[in-house]
Design a protein around this motif. Structure first.
Motif, PDB file in Angstrom:
ATOM      1  N   VAL A   5       0.851  -1.189   0.000  1.00  0.00           N
ATOM      2  CA  VAL A   5       0.000   0.000   0.000  1.00  0.00           C
ATOM      3  C   VAL A   5       0.885   1.236   0.000  1.00  0.00           C
ATOM      4  CG1 VAL A   5      -1.923  -1.104   1.220  1.00  0.00           C
ATOM      5  CG2 VAL A   5      -0.185   0.130   2.523  1.00  0.00           C
ATOM      6  N   ALA A   6       0.350   2.316  -0.522  1.00  0.00           N
ATOM      7  CA  ALA A   6       1.100   3.569  -0.510  1.00  0.00           C
ATOM      8  C   ALA A   6       0.125   4.719  -0.473  1.00  0.00           C
ATOM      9  CB  ALA A   6       1.989   3.664  -1.746  1.00  0.00           C
ATOM     10  N   PHE A   7       0.578   5.829   0.055  1.00  0.00           N
ATOM     11  CA  PHE A   7      -0.245   7.036   0.092  1.00  0.00           C
ATOM     12  C   PHE A   7       0.297   7.967  -0.990  1.00  0.00           C
ATOM     13  CE2 PHE A   7      -1.710  11.091   1.833  1.00  0.00           C
ATOM     14  CZ  PHE A   7      -3.037  10.775   2.031  1.00  0.00           C
ATOM     15  N   GLN A   9      -0.262  10.400  -4.909  1.00  0.00           N
ATOM     16  CA  GLN A   9      -1.056  11.327  -5.699  1.00  0.00           C
ATOM     17  C   GLN A   9      -1.712  10.608  -6.891  1.00  0.00           C
ATOM     18  OE1 GLN A   9       1.253  14.445  -7.641  1.00  0.00           O
ATOM     19  NE2 GLN A   9       0.560  15.869  -6.069  1.00  0.00           N
ATOM     20  N   GLU A  36       3.559  15.092 -13.087  1.00  0.00           N
ATOM     21  CA  GLU A  36       3.998  13.980 -12.220  1.00  0.00           C
ATOM     22  C   GLU A  36       3.870  12.625 -12.921  1.00  0.00           C
ATOM     23  OE1 GLU A  36       1.732  16.244 -11.328  1.00  0.00           O
ATOM     24  OE2 GLU A  36       2.624  17.392  -9.686  1.00  0.00           O
ATOM     25  N   ILE A 173      -8.183  17.878  -9.666  1.00  0.00           N
ATOM     26  CA  ILE A 173      -8.371  17.514  -8.247  1.00  0.00           C
ATOM     27  C   ILE A 173      -8.042  16.039  -8.042  1.00  0.00           C
ATOM     28  CG2 ILE A 173     -10.070  17.291  -6.380  1.00  0.00           C
ATOM     29  CD1 ILE A 173     -11.432  19.834  -7.532  1.00  0.00           C
ATOM     30  N   HIS A 176      -4.273  15.379  -8.479  1.00  0.00           N
ATOM     31  CA  HIS A 176      -3.334  15.904  -7.477  1.00  0.00           C
ATOM     32  C   HIS A 176      -3.641  15.527  -6.044  1.00  0.00           C
ATOM     33  CE1 HIS A 176      -1.163  19.096 -10.062  1.00  0.00           C
ATOM     34  NE2 HIS A 176      -0.481  17.983  -9.960  1.00  0.00           N
ATOM     35  N   MET A 177      -4.824  14.988  -5.776  1.00  0.00           N
ATOM     36  CA  MET A 177      -5.074  14.635  -4.377  1.00  0.00           C
ATOM     37  C   MET A 177      -4.354  13.331  -4.046  1.00  0.00           C
ATOM     38  SD  MET A 177      -9.030  13.570  -4.422  1.00  0.00           S
ATOM     39  CE  MET A 177      -9.587  12.028  -5.077  1.00  0.00           C
ATOM     40  N   ARG A 178      -4.113  13.143  -2.768  1.00  0.00           N
ATOM     41  CA  ARG A 178      -3.447  11.925  -2.320  1.00  0.00           C
ATOM     42  C   ARG A 178      -4.426  11.062  -1.536  1.00  0.00           C
ATOM     43  NH1 ARG A 178       0.445  15.820  -1.999  1.00  0.00           N
ATOM     44  NH2 ARG A 178       2.433  15.365  -3.001  1.00  0.00           N
ATOM     45  N   GLU A 179      -4.366   9.762  -1.834  1.00  0.00           N
ATOM     46  CA  GLU A 179      -5.165   8.783  -1.092  1.00  0.00           C
ATOM     47  C   GLU A 179      -4.350   7.502  -0.991  1.00  0.00           C
ATOM     48  OE1 GLU A 179      -9.845   9.386  -1.872  1.00  0.00           O
ATOM     49  OE2 GLU A 179      -8.750   8.879  -3.677  1.00  0.00           O
ATOM     50  N   ARG A 180      -4.829   6.608  -0.160  1.00  0.00           N
ATOM     51  CA  ARG A 180      -4.153   5.320  -0.071  1.00  0.00           C
ATOM     52  C   ARG A 180      -4.470   4.487  -1.313  1.00  0.00           C
ATOM     53  NH1 ARG A 180      -5.918   1.665   4.776  1.00  0.00           N
ATOM     54  NH2 ARG A 180      -7.865   1.933   3.658  1.00  0.00           N
ATOM     55  N   SER A 284     -13.996  14.305  -9.801  1.00  0.00           N
ATOM     56  CA  SER A 284     -14.081  14.835  -8.431  1.00  0.00           C
ATOM     57  C   SER A 284     -15.466  15.409  -8.144  1.00  0.00           C
ATOM     58  CB  SER A 284     -13.003  15.899  -8.199  1.00  0.00           C
ATOM     59  OG  SER A 284     -13.277  17.057  -8.948  1.00  0.00           O
TER      60      SER A 284
ATOM     61  N   SER B  28      -4.313   6.888   7.220  1.00  0.00           N
ATOM     62  CA  SER B  28      -4.758   5.882   6.240  1.00  0.00           C
ATOM     63  C   SER B  28      -3.836   4.671   6.158  1.00  0.00           C
ATOM     64  CB  SER B  28      -4.917   6.513   4.853  1.00  0.00           C
ATOM     65  OG  SER B  28      -3.675   6.647   4.220  1.00  0.00           O
ATOM     66  N   ILE B  29      -2.566   4.842   6.452  1.00  0.00           N
ATOM     67  CA  ILE B  29      -1.663   3.693   6.357  1.00  0.00           C
ATOM     68  C   ILE B  29      -1.501   3.022   7.727  1.00  0.00           C
ATOM     69  CG2 ILE B  29       0.686   2.924   5.762  1.00  0.00           C
ATOM     70  CD1 ILE B  29      -0.701   3.871   3.270  1.00  0.00           C
ATOM     71  N   ALA B  35      -8.301   8.480   4.465  1.00  0.00           N
ATOM     72  CA  ALA B  35      -7.861   9.877   4.449  1.00  0.00           C
ATOM     73  C   ALA B  35      -7.638  10.357   3.019  1.00  0.00           C
ATOM     74  CB  ALA B  35      -6.573  10.040   5.246  1.00  0.00           C
ATOM     75  N   VAL B  36      -7.900  11.644   2.832  1.00  0.00           N
ATOM     76  CA  VAL B  36      -7.604  12.297   1.553  1.00  0.00           C
ATOM     77  C   VAL B  36      -6.829  13.567   1.861  1.00  0.00           C
ATOM     78  CG1 VAL B  36      -8.523  13.295  -0.569  1.00  0.00           C
ATOM     79  CG2 VAL B  36      -9.829  11.554   0.616  1.00  0.00           C
ATOM     80  N   GLN B  37      -5.782  13.826   1.101  1.00  0.00           N
ATOM     81  CA  GLN B  37      -5.021  15.059   1.278  1.00  0.00           C
ATOM     82  C   GLN B  37      -5.037  15.840  -0.024  1.00  0.00           C
ATOM     83  OE1 GLN B  37      -1.844  15.696  -0.278  1.00  0.00           O
ATOM     84  NE2 GLN B  37      -1.444  17.626   0.752  1.00  0.00           N
ATOM     85  N   SER B  38      -5.232  17.148   0.092  1.00  0.00           N
ATOM     86  CA  SER B  38      -5.105  18.004  -1.087  1.00  0.00           C
ATOM     87  C   SER B  38      -4.431  19.295  -0.637  1.00  0.00           C
ATOM     88  CB  SER B  38      -6.466  18.282  -1.722  1.00  0.00           C
ATOM     89  OG  SER B  38      -7.286  18.975  -0.818  1.00  0.00           O
TER      90      SER B  38
END
Lengths: 377, 181
Positions: A5-7, A9, A36, A173, A176-180, A284, B28-29, B35-38
């Motif tokens: 798993v990774a968090f 973009q 990116e 959106i 560029h957003m980050r999620e797992r 989004s 989230s990990i 979780a969501v980050q922006s």
């Protein structure tokens, strides 16, 4: 074993999805907000023996993709708005020459340079009609980082299976957003490769319809020689102006997608069954819509969400069916009615279709959607 | 469904985007939540006020941006002025007491301590002010455990700076608890 798993973009996920699908060639010209994708490909491709080329411009990148794909590679480029416009001539070439390729287009404000850093959904018609002439169009519009990974894998399979360009178009959106992201194991998501010829080189024709609507594609350099052109062509790849052949070939190229819509289309329905108001939203914006639908349900408004994951071909038959018991549709979108027009075009006037349009670089907020639902209820 | 919204803000270059990413990663990990980050992007991210937003929830997160902010970090006066209007009643505001001299008023808890000075003088490097602030936000919001937050920090920074960041995190965590007591 626990999965990796990774968090990360969205753009990074698209690149990793391409690698998972077996992409071994990338050509591109960096542009915000898609850079990116190229960045990760430039790091990852050499590790797997693939090739990364930064080209002199976008149309050159598209040309490199066509050449590499004809050489047997699985190919990717990434771009945004103005870059998509510049690629169009060669996207048309890939359509008529039937060359598999995948294009990531991260949607930013336009036209022209527009708002480079602002999110948008205004390239959706360009994905279908950006290049001139009748041609097939496949466009995928994921709404999460995980989905962007998975849909990129699917984009490769569709491109290979139908010998045609496939666009994957996250808005800025989602990109560029980050999620797992949970990375699937190899083999967990189906990866389809193009069909290789079953006949010897001397019998091979690149557009041999005796094998069906999607003829096998030989790789240049493997002993098979054939002609490739942007002109209307015969089964052996050489140009023709014979009316019957041109008509049949044009129809076949479009039919590759049209007759296989059921395989290509993908959408999500959320609380649609008893819905009086149906929101049609993707990317989004569908996440704002889902939030608004939940809020509306708490207030006793029967709302539902129809979320295209494949935008082209559009799931029009299903939406028509839904429209027979729907009081009103709302299309929130980061464009001036492009999605609204598509919805109107397929529901045969069964219900009014209201729009909420943002082209100011701001997302459509859940409150705006909720307020519109109260207004039209 | 629980939905918790955080915003890390300050000047571009202070590392607040990284702080937001680490918070989201911790949730989230390591914490098993979603979780969501922006973040702010483009010209505004390169100088002036900059922000990073994180949504944490037990279930799927739909809208990825802040609707009503539960917790706000403001490292500068400009950030405090620009980003505090949607802070929730009963929410929490953390500011650097030496840079935010006119903290926004409202029905929320306000905690302040010298974040930059702590990094510079007690940890020894101003560059880890974002991790001091992150430690403080972990303590004030309770969305992730101290242990998981520390794991997220240590997996996000270069190996040569593990001790430095660990110290920054610990000091931030403890100072926030002391300041809010």
């Amino acid at each position: 074993m626990a999965k990796k798993v990774a968090f990360i973009q969205g753009n990074e996920a698209a690149a990793h999805g391409a690698i998972y699908a077996g992409c071994n060639f990338f050509a591109g010209y960096p542009i915000t907000p898609s850079t990116e994708v190229a960045e990760v490909m430039s790091l990852e491709l050499p590790k797997t023996g693939g090739k990364f080329i930064q080209m002199e411009d976008e149309i050159g990148a598209m040309a490199a993709l066509i050449g590499a794909s004809l050489g047997g590679a699985k190919v990717l480029t990434s771009t945004s708005g103005p870059g998509l416009s510049l690629k169009q001539e060669n996207i048309g070439y890939a359509c008529i020459a039937e060359v598999p390729c995948v294009i990531v287009n991260v949607m930013r404000g336009g036209p022209s340079t527009g708002m480079p850093t602002g999110p948008s959904q205004s390239d959706i018609m360009c994905a279908k009609w950006g290049t001139h002439g009748d041609h097939p169009a496949i466009c995928l519009v994921p709404a999460s980082v995980q989905e962007l990974f998975e849909e990129t894998v699917r984009a490769f399979s569709l491109a290979e299976k139908y010998r045609t360009p496939v666009m994957i178009m996250p808005d800025e959106i989602v990109a560029h957003m980050r999620e797992r992201v949970v990375f699937p194991e190899p083999g967990e998501i189906e990866v389809i490769n193009r069909t290789a010829p079953s006949v010897p080189p001397e019998q091979y024709k690149p557009y041999d319809t005796s094998f069906g609507d999607v003829p096998p594609l030989a790789a240049f350099g493997s002993g098979y020689k054939f002609h490739v052109t942007g002109l209307n062509k015969m089964q052996d790849g050489f140009p023709t102006t014979k009316a019957a052949i041109v008509q049949a070939e044009e129809e076949r190229q479009v039919r590759k997608v049209e007759a296989n819509k059921a395989d290509i289309m993908k959408w999500e329905e959320y609380l649609i069954d008893d819905a009086e108001i149906v929101i049609v939203a993707y990317g989004s914006t569908s996440r704002s819509a889902r939030y608004a639908v939940n809020a509306a349900r708490e207030q006793g408004i029967k709302a539902g969400l129809f979320r295209p994951i494949t935008f082209w071909p559009f799931p029009e038959e299903r939406l028509l069916e839904i429209s027979r018991k729907t009081k009103a549709f709302i299309t929130p979108e980061m464009s001036l009615g492009q999605c609204n027009g598509v919805v109107k075009g397929c529901i045969e006037g069964n219900a009014p279709v209201y729009g909420i349009y943002h082209v100011d670089g701001e997302p459509v907020s859940p409150d705006e959607i909720l307020n519109k639902m109260k207004e039209v209820k | 469904m629980s939905r918790y919204e955080l915003r890390f803000s300050g000047a571009g270059g202070q590392g607040l985007i990284t702080a937001g990413i680490i918070m989201a990663k911790a949730a989230s990990i390591y914490e098993g939540k979603q979780a969501v980050q922006s973040q702010s992007y483009g010209p505004e991210a390169r100088g002036g006020a900059s922000k990073s937003e994180v949504i944490i929830s037990d279930g799927p997160i739909d809208y990825p941006k802040v609707t009503k902010c539960d917790a706000l970090l403001a490292m500068t006066q400009e950030a405090a002025d620009k980003y505090s209007s949607d802070l929730k009643e009963g929410g929490v505001l953390l500011t650097d007491s030496e840079f935010v001299l006119r903290p926004p008023k409202g029905n929320f808890k306000h905690v302040a301590f010298p974040i930059m000075t702590t990094a510079k003088e007690e940890v020894g490097r101003e560059i880890v002010a974002n991790i001091v602030a992150f430690g403080a936000m972990v303590a004030l919001t309770g969305q992730v455990s101290r242990e998981n937050a520390e794991k997220a920090v240590l997996s996000s920074v270069p190996e040569a700076f593990l001790e430095l960041n660990k110290k920054a995190f610990t000091l931030g965590y403890e100072k926030a608890l002391a300041a809010s007591a």
